[in-house]
Design an enzyme around this catalytic site. Structure first.
Site, short mmCIF file in Angstrom:
data_model
loop_
_atom_site.label_atom_id
_atom_site.label_comp_id
_atom_site.label_asym_id
_atom_site.label_seq_id
_atom_site.Cartn_x
_atom_site.Cartn_y
_atom_site.Cartn_z
N TYR A 266 0.85 -1.20 0.00
CA TYR A 266 0.00 0.00 0.00
C TYR A 266 0.88 1.25 0.00
O TYR A 266 0.51 2.30 -0.52
CB TYR A 266 -0.96 -0.02 1.20
CG TYR A 266 -2.20 0.82 1.00
CD1 TYR A 266 -3.07 0.56 -0.05
CD2 TYR A 266 -2.49 1.88 1.86
CE1 TYR A 266 -4.21 1.33 -0.23
CE2 TYR A 266 -3.62 2.66 1.67
CZ TYR A 266 -4.47 2.37 0.63
OH TYR A 266 -5.60 3.14 0.44
N LYS B 35 -3.34 8.47 2.70
CA LYS B 35 -4.58 8.29 3.47
C LYS B 35 -4.43 8.86 4.88
O LYS B 35 -5.40 9.35 5.46
CB LYS B 35 -4.97 6.80 3.53
CG LYS B 35 -5.43 6.21 2.21
CD LYS B 35 -6.62 6.92 1.62
CE LYS B 35 -7.22 6.18 0.44
NZ LYS B 35 -8.22 6.96 -0.30
N ILE C 280 -12.05 -3.92 -1.38
CA ILE C 280 -13.15 -4.24 -2.30
C ILE C 280 -12.55 -4.25 -3.71
O ILE C 280 -11.77 -3.35 -4.04
CB ILE C 280 -14.26 -3.16 -2.24
CG1 ILE C 280 -14.87 -3.09 -0.83
CG2 ILE C 280 -15.35 -3.45 -3.27
CD1 ILE C 280 -15.86 -1.94 -0.64
N LEU D 160 -11.46 -0.82 -9.70
CA LEU D 160 -10.38 -0.46 -10.62
C LEU D 160 -9.14 0.00 -9.86
O LEU D 160 -8.02 -0.45 -10.11
CB LEU D 160 -10.88 0.68 -11.52
CG LEU D 160 -10.25 0.84 -12.89
CD1 LEU D 160 -10.40 -0.44 -13.70
CD2 LEU D 160 -10.89 2.02 -13.61
P1 NAP Z 1 -12.35 3.49 -8.44
O1 NAP Z 1 -13.64 3.01 -8.90
O2 NAP Z 1 -11.17 3.28 -9.34
O3 NAP Z 1 -12.48 5.05 -8.07
C1 NAP Z 1 -11.37 5.91 -7.95
C2 NAP Z 1 -11.76 7.18 -8.60
O4 NAP Z 1 -10.74 8.20 -8.42
C3 NAP Z 1 -11.97 7.04 -10.09
O5 NAP Z 1 -13.26 7.45 -10.43
C4 NAP Z 1 -10.92 7.97 -10.66
O6 NAP Z 1 -11.35 8.60 -11.84
C5 NAP Z 1 -10.81 9.00 -9.56
N1 NAP Z 1 -9.66 9.87 -9.78
C6 NAP Z 1 -8.34 9.55 -9.70
N2 NAP Z 1 -7.60 10.62 -10.03
C7 NAP Z 1 -8.47 11.63 -10.31
C8 NAP Z 1 -8.32 12.98 -10.70
N3 NAP Z 1 -7.11 13.55 -10.86
N4 NAP Z 1 -9.44 13.74 -10.89
C9 NAP Z 1 -10.66 13.19 -10.71
N5 NAP Z 1 -10.87 11.92 -10.35
C10 NAP Z 1 -9.78 11.14 -10.15
O7 NAP Z 1 -11.93 2.80 -7.05
P2 NAP Z 1 -12.62 2.79 -5.60
O8 NAP Z 1 -12.06 1.60 -4.93
O9 NAP Z 1 -14.09 2.95 -5.73
O10 NAP Z 1 -11.95 4.06 -4.91
C11 NAP Z 1 -12.70 5.12 -4.34
C12 NAP Z 1 -12.07 5.56 -3.04
O11 NAP Z 1 -12.21 4.52 -2.07
C13 NAP Z 1 -10.57 5.85 -3.11
O12 NAP Z 1 -10.26 6.95 -2.31
C14 NAP Z 1 -9.96 4.59 -2.53
O13 NAP Z 1 -8.66 4.79 -2.01
C15 NAP Z 1 -10.97 4.32 -1.45
N6 NAP Z 1 -10.92 2.98 -0.87
C16 NAP Z 1 -10.99 1.89 -1.67
C17 NAP Z 1 -10.92 0.62 -1.11
C18 NAP Z 1 -10.96 -0.60 -1.99
O14 NAP Z 1 -10.51 -1.66 -1.54
N7 NAP Z 1 -11.50 -0.52 -3.19
C19 NAP Z 1 -10.79 0.46 0.28
C20 NAP Z 1 -10.73 1.60 1.08
C21 NAP Z 1 -10.80 2.86 0.48
P3 NAP Z 1 -10.43 8.58 -13.16
O15 NAP Z 1 -10.07 7.16 -13.40
O16 NAP Z 1 -11.33 9.18 -14.14
O17 NAP Z 1 -9.22 9.44 -12.89
#
Ligand code: NAP
Length: 262
Positions: free
Chosen positions: A155, A162, A191, A194
Site C-alpha cells: 500500500y 490516506k 473491495i 479499478l
Molecule cells: P475506483 O472506482 O477506481 O475510483 C477511484 C476514482 O478516483 C476514479 O473514479 C478515478 O477517476 C478517480 N480519480 C483519480 N484521479 C483523479 C483525478 N485527478 N481527478 C478526478 N478523479 C480522479 O476505485 P474505488 O475503490 O471505488 O476508490 C474510491 C475511493 O475509495 C478511493 O479513495 C480509494 O482509495 C478508497 N478505498 C478503496 C478501497 C478498496 O478496496 N476498493 C478500500 C478503502 C478505500 P479517473 O479514473 O477518471 O481518474
C-alpha cells in the site's frame, strides 16, 4: 422513509459500476437525493453516462481534481444547476502503479507528490469549492483505508496519503463545523475495484481479510454506501471529524490469525 428527500449531492469518483462512489450514488438516489456526478478522465464518459442515466442524473461533468480551473468551472456549473448542495462525496485516490509494489523506501519524490495531491489535497480543494454552496450546512464524506494507520504490504505511499487525508478530515471538520458543515471519512475494507486492482497482491489481501475479519468475509460497495447514507443524512447529524470503519471488523484485531490456528 426517504432520508434525503429534497437534498442535493455532488458525487466525485465514479469510474465504473464497481466504484464505491457508484454504490453511494445509488443509495443517495434511492433515498430521494438529486444527484450530480463528476468523473476524472474523458475516456470514462462512455462508462459513466449509462450509469448516470439509470438513476435519472442529467448533470455529468468531467473534472480533474488536480486542476483548480476545472474545479472552478465544475462548481460554477453545479451552482447554475443546483443552486445549493447538501452533500459532497469525495471518492478519489491515485498513485502511480510502480509506487504500489516493492520497497517503501524507494518511493519517488514525484510519486509521493502525485499520491498526496490527488488523494488528500483534492479533498481540501473540493470542500473549499463546495462550502459556499452549503448554505444550510452540509455533509462532506471521503473514503480512506486502514493502511493510513498500520503498515499494509504494497500500500506504501498510498498509506501516507490516506494518513494525510484522515488528518485533513479532522482539520476541515473543526474549521467548517461552525458553518454546520460536517466532514467524515469511511475506512472501507478491501473491495475489488479499478483502483484496488492497482495495489499489488489485492487478491491475496481479500482472501486474508475474509479468513480473519470477525465477520469472516469482505464488505461490498453497498455496505459502504449504507454507512455513507447515515453519515450524510440527518441520522449522522451529531457526527463530524470521524473515521468510521466498514471493514467486517478487521481493524479491531490486534493479532489477526486464521480461525483454528492456535
Ligand atoms: P475506483 O472506482 O477506481 O475510483 C477511484 C476514482 O478516483 C476514479 O473514479 C478515478 O477517476 C478517480 N480519480 C483519480 N484521479 C483523479 C483525478 N485527478 N481527478 C478526478 N478523479 C480522479 O476505485 P474505488 O475503490 O471505488 O476508490 C474510491 C475511493 O475509495 C478511493 O479513495 C480509494 O482509495 C478508497 N478505498 C478503496 C478501497 C478498496 O478496496 N476498493 C478500500 C478503502 C478505500 P479517473 O479514473 O477518471 O481518474
Amino acid at each position: 422513509m426517504k432520508l434525503l428527500e429534497g437534498k442535493k449531492a455532488l458525487v466525485f469518483g465514479i469510474a465504473n459500476h464497481r466504484s464505491i462512489a457508484w454504490g453511494i450514488a445509488q443509495q443517495l438516489y434511492q433515498h430521494g437525493a438529486e444527484i450530480g456526478i463528476s468523473y476524472g478522465i474523458p475516456q470514462l464518459e462512455r462508462r459513466v453516462m449509462p450509469l448516470a442515466e439509470s438513476i435519472g442524473v442529467s448533470f455529468v461533468e468531467k473534472c480533474d481534481v488536480n486542476n483548480d480551473e476545472e474545479i472552478g468551472e465544475l462548481f460554477g456549473m453545479a451552482a447554475d444547476k443546483f443552486g445549493e448542495i447538501d452533500v459532497l462525496i469525495h471518492s478519489i485516490a491515485f498513485a502511480p502503479q510502480e509506487e504500489l509494489t516493492g520497497r517503501f523506501v524507494a518511493t519517488s519524490r514525484s510519486g509521493f507528490a502525485t499520491a498526496l495531491e490527488t488523494s488528500a489535497y483534492s479533498l481540501i480543494a473540493l470542500t473549499r469549492a463546495a462550502a459556499p454552496m452549503m448554505r444550510n450546512g452540509g455533509s462532506v464524506l471521503t473514503m480512506t483505508y486502514y493502511g493510513a494507520e498500520k503498515v499494509v504490504p504494497n500500500y506504501n505511499v498510498m498509506g501516507v496519503a490516506k494518513a494525510a487525508l484522515e488528518a485533513s478530515v479532522r482539520y476541515l471538520a473543526a474549521d467548517l463545523g461552525p458553518d454546520g458543515i460536517r466532514v467524515n471519512a469511511i475506512s472501507a475494507g478491501p473491495i475489488k475495484t479499478l483502483s484496488a486492482a492497482g495495489v499489488a497482491g489485492i487478491r491475496k489481501m481479500l482472501r486474508y481479510v475474509e479468513e480473519r475479519a470477525p465477520l469472516r468475509r469482505n464488505v461490498d460497495q453497498d455496505e459502504v454506501a449504507k454507512t455513507a447514507l447515515w453519515l450524510c443524512s440527518d441520522l449522522g447529524s451529531g457526527v463530524t471529524g470521524e473515521v468510521v470503519y466498514v471493514d467486517a471488523g478487521y481493524n479491531i484485531l490486534g493479532m489477526p490469525e486464521p480461525p483454528g490456528s492456535w
